[in-house]
Design an enzyme around this catalytic site. Sequence first.
Site, PDB file in Angstrom:
ATOM      1  N   CYS A  63      54.917  61.033  10.751  1.00  0.00           N
ATOM      2  CA  CYS A  63      54.235  61.207  12.037  1.00  0.00           C
ATOM      3  C   CYS A  63      54.766  62.422  12.794  1.00  0.00           C
ATOM      4  CB  CYS A  63      54.427  59.941  12.869  1.00  0.00           C
ATOM      5  SG  CYS A  63      53.869  60.089  14.579  1.00  0.00           S
ATOM      6  N   TYR A 194      43.707  66.868  15.941  1.00  0.00           N
ATOM      7  CA  TYR A 194      43.067  65.560  15.785  1.00  0.00           C
ATOM      8  C   TYR A 194      41.650  65.572  16.356  1.00  0.00           C
ATOM      9  CZ  TYR A 194      47.489  63.448  14.360  1.00  0.00           C
ATOM     10  OH  TYR A 194      48.619  63.121  13.680  1.00  0.00           O
TER      11      TYR A 194
END
Length: 359
Positions: A63, A194
């Site tokens: 992450c 994103y």
Amino acid sequence: MNETAPDSTDAAAEQHSTRGAYVSAGKGFDRDMNYIDDRITRDGRDGWPVEAGRYRLIAARACPWANRTLISRRLLGLEDVISVGMPGPTHDKRSWTFDLDPGEVDPVLGYERLQQAYFARFPDYPRGITVPAVVDVPTRAVVTNDFQRITLDFATEWTEHHRAGAPDLYPEAQREEIDALNKWMLHRVNNGVYKVGFAGSQEDYEREYALLWEALDELEERLGRSRYLMGPSITEADVRLFPTLIRFDPVYHGHFKANRQTLASMPNLWNYTKDLFQTPGFGDTVDFAQIKRHYYYVHEDINPTQIVPAGPALEPLLEAHDRDRFETDTWGPGGTAPEAPLAAEVVDPAHTPLHVTGR
């Protein structure tokens, strides 16, 4: 962060899954930015005082948001003060899991899933179970998952536990500018990739694509003026940008369709990325195998085959860079590089071209 949720029912899990990693047809990407905002401070004003050995950082190497906390912890020398638990690179709708540990259980918390720490404090926690998270070891309950605040507090509230020679990652004289730059990078770059990758319509995709590349062009220009984002020394801003850049060519360029060009074709951004990758505390926190496994396997809506690409080649990250042409004081006045990682935290050499000996 991630895309997971409480599991009272499958429907509830689906409803609360991700703070962001899913495609909603016809809609733009909108990350849930509401986090547990408790802070661990010297005065303990939120009920969580700074205390060596009390807290455990849960940070998946896959992450980018968690990667920041691993970098900050390394640079400041907090490894012996704040322990770390590392979930594996994949997860389901319920939670990150500790499948890399013996018996698939975190050895300190005794949990199989991170959600157990959330539910220990909030039995009906309604949002995504995200990393990074800081857990109070005595109660085994989550304290905070406010990824934007965690690293700032590492830099400012944990100073009595910093290693000798630790850099000042959040210098007071530059805080206003760092905050403004970080906010801009969050929306335009860190989260911008994103917004491109999970756009639900062609219109949304093209808008976010243009905004992302406009921001990257601005950073390319900025990094033509100084070695690091804020000048001759590393700061919190560099800690926040690097995890996005190091994932760009292996993931965001293809997987998220952010493919105007590779980062390797942008001289300043690429040499800056190589420079930081070769700097102790940055590259030695990066596990490319876990990164690629996470994105290409978990995001079934944009990669339904779950095939993980073999490339790109990683060796160019070790090639010479040109960043020493600028004024340089990497660690700031009196600062020094961090020691090698703890032996238990060395990245598998098969997963990165950077081979680091642990201590």
